[in-house]
Scaffold this active site. Structure first.
Site, mmCIF file in Angstrom:
data_model
loop_
_atom_site.group_PDB
_atom_site.id
_atom_site.type_symbol
_atom_site.label_atom_id
_atom_site.label_comp_id
_atom_site.label_asym_id
_atom_site.label_seq_id
_atom_site.Cartn_x
_atom_site.Cartn_y
_atom_site.Cartn_z
ATOM 1 N N HIS A 264 0.825 -1.203 0.000
ATOM 2 C CA HIS A 264 0.000 0.000 0.000
ATOM 3 C C HIS A 264 0.868 1.266 0.000
ATOM 4 C CE1 HIS A 264 -3.648 2.345 1.216
ATOM 5 N NE2 HIS A 264 -2.736 3.142 1.716
ATOM 6 N N GLU A 265 1.773 1.346 0.973
ATOM 7 C CA GLU A 265 2.600 2.564 1.070
ATOM 8 C C GLU A 265 3.509 2.688 -0.152
ATOM 9 O OE1 GLU A 265 1.659 4.714 3.118
ATOM 10 O OE2 GLU A 265 0.417 3.388 4.335
ATOM 11 N N HIS A 268 1.733 4.670 -2.789
ATOM 12 C CA HIS A 268 1.853 6.120 -2.559
ATOM 13 C C HIS A 268 3.235 6.608 -3.002
ATOM 14 C CE1 HIS A 268 -1.878 6.801 -0.437
ATOM 15 N NE2 HIS A 268 -1.619 5.891 0.473
ATOM 16 N N GLU A 294 -4.664 7.748 -3.001
ATOM 17 C CA GLU A 294 -5.148 6.482 -2.454
ATOM 18 C C GLU A 294 -5.467 5.488 -3.568
ATOM 19 O OE1 GLU A 294 -4.664 6.098 0.583
ATOM 20 O OE2 GLU A 294 -5.778 4.302 1.137
#
Ligand SMILES: [Zn+2]
Length: 500
Positions: A264-265, A268, A294
């Protein structure tokens, strides 16, 4: 006019540097700062906030903008200079309405509230945090009033995270989405549950860490321009296009948080790393909005990281790292396990089918507190009763309930809806990407991610914040934010897993 543009950009670069200094202090605060450093850190942050606010709202900046707006009107509207002047003017108009005293008070209050929240969460004690939450809400009402008249008291907060979006628009999208997700969860609950017990057993921390590093290296995360550290609440931050850092947290008895949190990170981070160098040290060198940001993290975490093609390639590797835990678990069982739909307490650990309901609950409570129809002191009860209504579960304590998220302690009211919007945008982009690259799934099955990153770089990343989010999404997908692709995706994926 060229001189004025040069001077304008030079002030903006100073401001970007100040912003990155604050980001670096914030990164340290959540990773390595000793607990006793909170007050000192609050002083530094508030000084930098004040300097930044004063510099940005100076008379010189005002007159430069006044001169440059007509000039920018003569330029190609898609040029960097035209987009820069337009975005900065909007930001300037917003910031000049906010007095420096408010900025100082807010910075101090936020640092303290965050620190108290960490203690309150550890002690499962909402009462300890409550006065700080009241103060944060009070400060946000004052903030909204700087922008009166507004359609809704929440609009000025939302606009800080999703430029141009209105509360009413978000409510319309959510009202369309909510019954469809509730219906899907209801049908799933009538089917036999899948097994995910094998995910909950001891997984040595260093092996989890190394596997996550391996996966995101394949995705394209650039370690010459990034690093990963531990944090209670994982996040991504950057101090320029060339230094984009992520954090993660590892549960030694559950493989999911580090595995999917790292992906997830990484999503980003790839966005920030992919901004075109021509935007460096300008305020456009960041994502278009929180929702678009997101969409990138959810794409890597869910559309890739929880997909069957991905695990066809990666599961044998995971089994090799954890032979005693997963050696006897089949790929199909693993795939169903990581996609188990199960209403739970914690948002960041929620599955794709229930996640948006966690967001809708938070948005409704935030709006109620801002409107004044809900007192901070009544929040735990309101939280728990909505959890019961939407998800059929009641948290046993406040750490698993109302104290779980960092946002309210950081003054980030207006942020939550962007998570759900990001889910919707991720699938809109994904459908477009699939149309452009029909062999995308085969590439993923072979562990090849370069074309995906290339497509995202070309269509989304390189533009940074040049375009407003709805404009960017429209340019890439042909539509503004629309919940239907996400609903299609959920029905198709979970229809197959739960044999609906
Ligand atoms: Zn995120």
């Amino acid at each position: 006019m060229e001189d004025k543009l040069t001077r304008f950009k030079s002030i903006l670069s100073d401001l970007v540097d100040l912003g990155h200094s604050m980001a670096l202090l914030g990164w340290d605060q959540q990773t390595y700062m000793p607990p006793g450093g909170a007050e000192d850190r609050g002083n530094i942050q508030s000084t930098l906030s004040r300097l930044s606010h004063e510099k940005f709202t100076s008379e010189e900046m005002g007159s430069l903008i006044e001169d440059l707006v007509p000039y920018a009107g003569t330029l190609d509207p898609d040029s960097i200079d035209a987009c820069l002047v337009k975005a900065v003017k909007k930001q300037y108009d917003k910031q000049t309405r906010v007095p420096a005293e408010w900025v100082v008070e807010n910075a101090k209050a936020t640092t303290l509230a965050h620190h108290v929240w960490e203690q309150a969460r550890a002690e499962k004690n909402f009462d300890k945090f409550c006065p700080h939450l009241e103060h944060m809400i009070q400060l946000r009402r004052e903030y909204a009033d700087f922008f009166a008249p507004y359609d809704h008291v929440y609009d000025p907060l939302l606009d800080n995270f999703e430029r141009g979006m209105k509360t009413a628009e978000v409510q319309a999208i959510f009202n369309d989405l909510r019954p469809q997700q509730v219906e899907l969860i209801r049908s799933i609950s009538e089917q036999p549950q899948v097994d995910d017990s094998f995910l909950h057993q001891p997984f040595p921390e260093k092996d989890q860490w190394a596997f996550g590093v391996d996966v995101i290296t394949c995705f394209g995360y650039d370690w010459d321009h990034g690093r990963q550290d531990k944090a209670v609440h994982p996040f991504c931050t950057n101090f320029g296009i060339g230094d984009v850092r992520i954090t993660t947290r590892v549960d030694p008895n559950w493989v999911n948080p580090a595995l999917f949190g790292t992906m997830h990170e990484n999503g980003h981070a790839l966005y920030e790393m992919g901004v075109d160098r021509s935007l460096a040290r300008l305020p456009l060198a960041t994502g278009a909005s929180m929702a678009v940001h997101e969409s990138q993290s959810r794409m890597y975490e869910n559309l890739i990281g929880r997909s069957l093609p991905f695990w066809k390639f990666y599961y044998p590797r995971l089994q090799e790292v954890f032979p005693s835990q997963l050696g006897n678990v089949s790929l199909e069982t693993f795939y169903k396990g990581i996609n188990k739909v199960h209403p739970s307490f914690i948002r960041v650990e929620a599955d794709e089918a229930t996640y948006n309901l966690h967001i809708m609950l938070r948005l409704e409570l935030e709006i109620a507190m801002m409107e004044g129809s809900l007192e901070a002191g009544d929040l735990p009860e309101a939280w728990n009763s909505r959890m019961q209504d939407y998800l059929g579960v009641t948290p046993p304590d406040d750490a698993l309930g109302v104290l779980q998220d960092v946002h309210w302690s950081s003054g980030l009211m207006g942020y939550f809806p962007t998570y759900a919007l990001g889910n919707l945008v991720s699938v809109q982009l994904w459908e477009r990407m699939q149309a452009d690259m029909p062999d995308m799934e085969e590439q993923i099955e072979r562990g090849e991610f370069a074309s995906i990153l290339g497509w995202l770089r070309e269509k989304v990343h390189r533009h940074g914040a040049k375009y407003e989010p709805q404009d960017l999404i429209q340019r890439v997908t042909g539509s503004t934010i629309n919940p239907q692709p996400y609903v299609r995706y959920l029905k198709s994926k979970f229809g197959a897993i739960y044999e609906l």
